[in-house]
Design an enzyme around this catalytic site. Structure first.
Site, short mmCIF file in Angstrom:
data_model
loop_
_atom_site.label_atom_id
_atom_site.label_comp_id
_atom_site.label_asym_id
_atom_site.label_seq_id
_atom_site.Cartn_x
_atom_site.Cartn_y
_atom_site.Cartn_z
N GLU A 193 0.82 -1.20 0.00
CA GLU A 193 0.00 0.00 0.00
C GLU A 193 0.85 1.25 0.00
O GLU A 193 1.97 1.26 0.51
CB GLU A 193 -0.87 0.04 1.26
CG GLU A 193 -2.00 -0.94 1.20
CD GLU A 193 -3.02 -0.67 2.30
OE1 GLU A 193 -4.15 -1.10 2.11
OE2 GLU A 193 -2.69 -0.05 3.31
N CYS A 250 3.43 8.47 1.25
CA CYS A 250 4.02 7.52 2.19
C CYS A 250 4.17 6.20 1.44
O CYS A 250 3.17 5.62 1.01
CB CYS A 250 3.05 7.39 3.37
SG CYS A 250 3.48 6.12 4.54
N CYS A 295 6.73 -7.09 6.43
CA CYS A 295 7.87 -6.58 7.21
C CYS A 295 8.34 -7.69 8.14
O CYS A 295 7.53 -8.43 8.68
CB CYS A 295 7.43 -5.36 8.03
SG CYS A 295 8.81 -4.56 8.92
N CYS A 312 7.23 -5.82 15.10
CA CYS A 312 6.79 -4.96 16.21
C CYS A 312 5.33 -5.31 16.53
O CYS A 312 4.48 -5.29 15.64
CB CYS A 312 6.93 -3.49 15.84
SG CYS A 312 8.61 -3.06 15.36
N CYS A 336 2.15 -3.13 15.46
CA CYS A 336 2.05 -2.69 14.07
C CYS A 336 1.42 -3.78 13.21
O CYS A 336 1.84 -4.94 13.26
CB CYS A 336 3.44 -2.35 13.56
SG CYS A 336 3.49 -2.09 11.78
N ASN A 345 -2.46 3.83 16.80
CA ASN A 345 -3.62 3.37 16.04
C ASN A 345 -3.82 1.91 16.39
O ASN A 345 -3.01 1.08 16.00
CB ASN A 345 -3.34 3.47 14.54
CG ASN A 345 -3.46 4.89 14.07
OD1 ASN A 345 -4.43 5.57 14.35
ND2 ASN A 345 -2.44 5.35 13.36
N CYS A 383 -0.89 5.51 10.65
CA CYS A 383 0.30 4.80 11.16
C CYS A 383 -0.04 3.42 11.68
O CYS A 383 -0.92 3.27 12.51
CB CYS A 383 0.89 5.53 12.35
SG CYS A 383 1.47 7.12 11.95
N1 SAH Z 1 9.85 0.07 9.59
C1 SAH Z 1 9.99 1.50 9.68
C2 SAH Z 1 9.01 2.28 8.86
C3 SAH Z 1 7.57 1.96 8.87
S1 SAH Z 1 6.43 2.45 10.05
C4 SAH Z 1 9.90 1.93 11.10
O1 SAH Z 1 9.49 1.15 11.94
O2 SAH Z 1 10.29 3.05 11.39
C5 SAH Z 1 6.36 4.09 10.31
C6 SAH Z 1 6.07 4.45 11.76
O3 SAH Z 1 4.74 4.04 12.18
C7 SAH Z 1 7.04 3.81 12.71
O4 SAH Z 1 7.46 4.77 13.64
C8 SAH Z 1 6.18 2.77 13.37
O5 SAH Z 1 6.69 2.37 14.60
C9 SAH Z 1 4.84 3.48 13.47
N2 SAH Z 1 3.74 2.60 13.78
C10 SAH Z 1 3.62 1.30 13.46
N3 SAH Z 1 2.45 0.80 13.93
C11 SAH Z 1 1.82 1.82 14.55
C12 SAH Z 1 0.57 1.94 15.22
N4 SAH Z 1 -0.26 0.90 15.33
N5 SAH Z 1 0.23 3.14 15.73
C13 SAH Z 1 1.05 4.19 15.60
N6 SAH Z 1 2.25 4.14 14.98
C14 SAH Z 1 2.64 2.97 14.46
#
Ligand code: SAH
Length: 396
Positions: free
Chosen positions: A117, A130, A137, A141, A144, A325, A368
């Site tokens: 996406e 974005c 990935c 995490c 996420c 989120n 995010c």
């Molecule tokens: N892998 C990279 C880039 C992708 S995510 C990274 O982790 O930086 C971009 C941002 O969104 C990152 O800071 C990530 O931690 C954040 N993110 C991921 N899931 C999220 C969520 N559920 N709520 C808010 N931010 C989130």
């Protein structure tokens, strides 16, 4: 304590997916090649080398890709040239729009069925896209959505670039009411860990910032690369001589918690990852952005704000708080506003510039952490596990 996932950091080196399956590379595209490579490709077709410049001007300069719009190419060879240099890499599967069409999320199917996406955000003074750097990935995490599904494969350089060029064309055709018609910013905050697909991401950054017809002519300063904190790759980036903004997804100032929230922390600890970020800032003179998702009762305690303030005070860094989120199936929620305000207050009191990100795109699962691939197969809307992860932008 949550069970920690096993990480696979070696997929770029091996070219395989975590399951050992050989990743299928997409067809070659002009955005994978420099101008010399494009000349060689048209010469192979028996065409004069200057055709490479013409087709590059169409793609990067005029933002068109349909053969019938390339009237300076002879009709008899148009199809052959575009077939060789502009194969279709991204097929839109679904497009969702909100905010009067100025926030848009597109789900693409790649040539091998993998799904990614991208999210477009138009404002009165800028248009940001974005982009995804990987399908899925491998960083796992737990908060996420993309992290839950695992890694499918790295994107090619052209698959990354084409997401941007597609949206740049949309903006240029005036599809974003009240926004500039020129796309100006890119954030590598879609699906994937950009620094785990290092070579292709750096090649994409270079091409996107070279002037047309070689590339798209964007400013390096308007590109943000976000990472979980792969320290060796951050050090390598420091040596590249680029002036992109580095964002570090910290999410916790202490190793105990970060080991769980960002599992790669088991390998590179908070102190080490911050050092690498500060070195990048020192080398480039660019403030690093420390990303911190505010998760209720998990990482939002006043003492953690104070600890983060001590770690960052006096450094070339600012904090970007992201209200969490919630992703499907997660037990976590965003911090209450008063808790968030207190966190901000403490960081600012420590002299650390702090902003709270807006939540654009939430209603279309484009915010995010919401981009999550269903892993192929049928694709519908969110019920079928559609996607998602991020797309927001900072507010001041
Ligand atoms: N892998 C990279 C880039 C992708 S995510 C990274 O982790 O930086 C971009 C941002 O969104 C990152 O800071 C990530 O931690 C954040 N993110 C991921 N899931 C999220 C969520 N559920 N709520 C808010 N931010 C989130």
């Amino acid at each position: 304590m949550t069970q920690l996932p096993v990480l696979n950091l070696s997929s770029e080196a091996t070219g395989t997916t975590p399951t050992g399956r050989r990743a299928t590379l997409p067809p070659r595209h002009l955005a994978d090649l420099d101008l010399a490579g494009r000349r060689a490709a048209v010469t192979e077709l028996g065409e004069p080398a200057f055709r490479a410049q013409q087709i590059s001007t169409h793609y990067f300069g005029r933002l068109v890709r349909e053969p019938e719009e390339m009237t300076d190419l002879p009709a008899r060879t148009r199809e052959a040239i575009t077939g060789t240099l502009l194969p279709r890499l991204l097929t839109p599967v679904s497009e969702l729009a909100t905010d009067n069409g100025t926030t848009r999320k597109t789900l693409w199917r790649l040539h091998d069925g993998a799904l990614v996406e991208s999210v477009l955000m138009g404002y009165s003074d800028r248009v940001t896209v974005c982009v995804s750097s990987q399908a899925g990935c491998g960083m796992a995490c737990p908060f996420c959505a993309t992290g839950q599904a695992g890694l499918t494969r790295n994107l090619s350089t052209a698959e990354i670039i084409d997401q941007v060029v597609w949206f740049a064309g949309l903006a240029a055709r005036g599809a974003l009411p009240g926004c500039p018609d020129r796309l100006s910013r890119i954030v590598f905050m879609g699906m994937g860990e950009p620094l785990a697909n290092y070579n292709r991401v750096i090649a994409a950054v270079r091409r996107l910032t070279e002037p047309a017809p070689e590339g798209l002519g964007l400013s390096q300063r308007h590109i943000t690369v976000s990472t979980v904190g792969l320290v060796p790759a951050m050090r390598r980036l420091t040596q590249e001589g680029l002036s992109v903004t580095l964002a570090l997804s910290l999410h916790a100032p202490d190793d105990d918690l970060r080991d769980t929230l960002v599992p790669v922390n088991q390998r590179w600890k908070v102190a080490e990852v911050l050092d690498a970020a500060f070195e990048y800032a020192a080398r480039t003179g660019r403030r690093v952005s420390i990303e911190y998702a505010m998760i209720r009762d998990v990482n939002d305690h006043p003492w953690r704000a104070d600890l983060l303030g001590r770690l960052l005070s006096g450094r070339l860094a600012h904090v970007n708080l992201i209200p969490l989120n919630p992703t499907p199936g997660s037990q976590w929620d965003a911090s209450p506003k008063p808790v968030e305000r207190e966190f901000v207050r403490r960081l600012r009191a420590a002299g650390v510039p702090t902003t709270v990100r807006d939540t654009r795109g939430r209603e279309i699962d484009g915010a995010c952490g919401q981009l999550a691939a269903s892993g192929g197969g049928k694709v519908g809307e969110r019920e079928s596990g559609l996607l998602a992860r991020r797309a927001n932008e900072e507010t001041q």
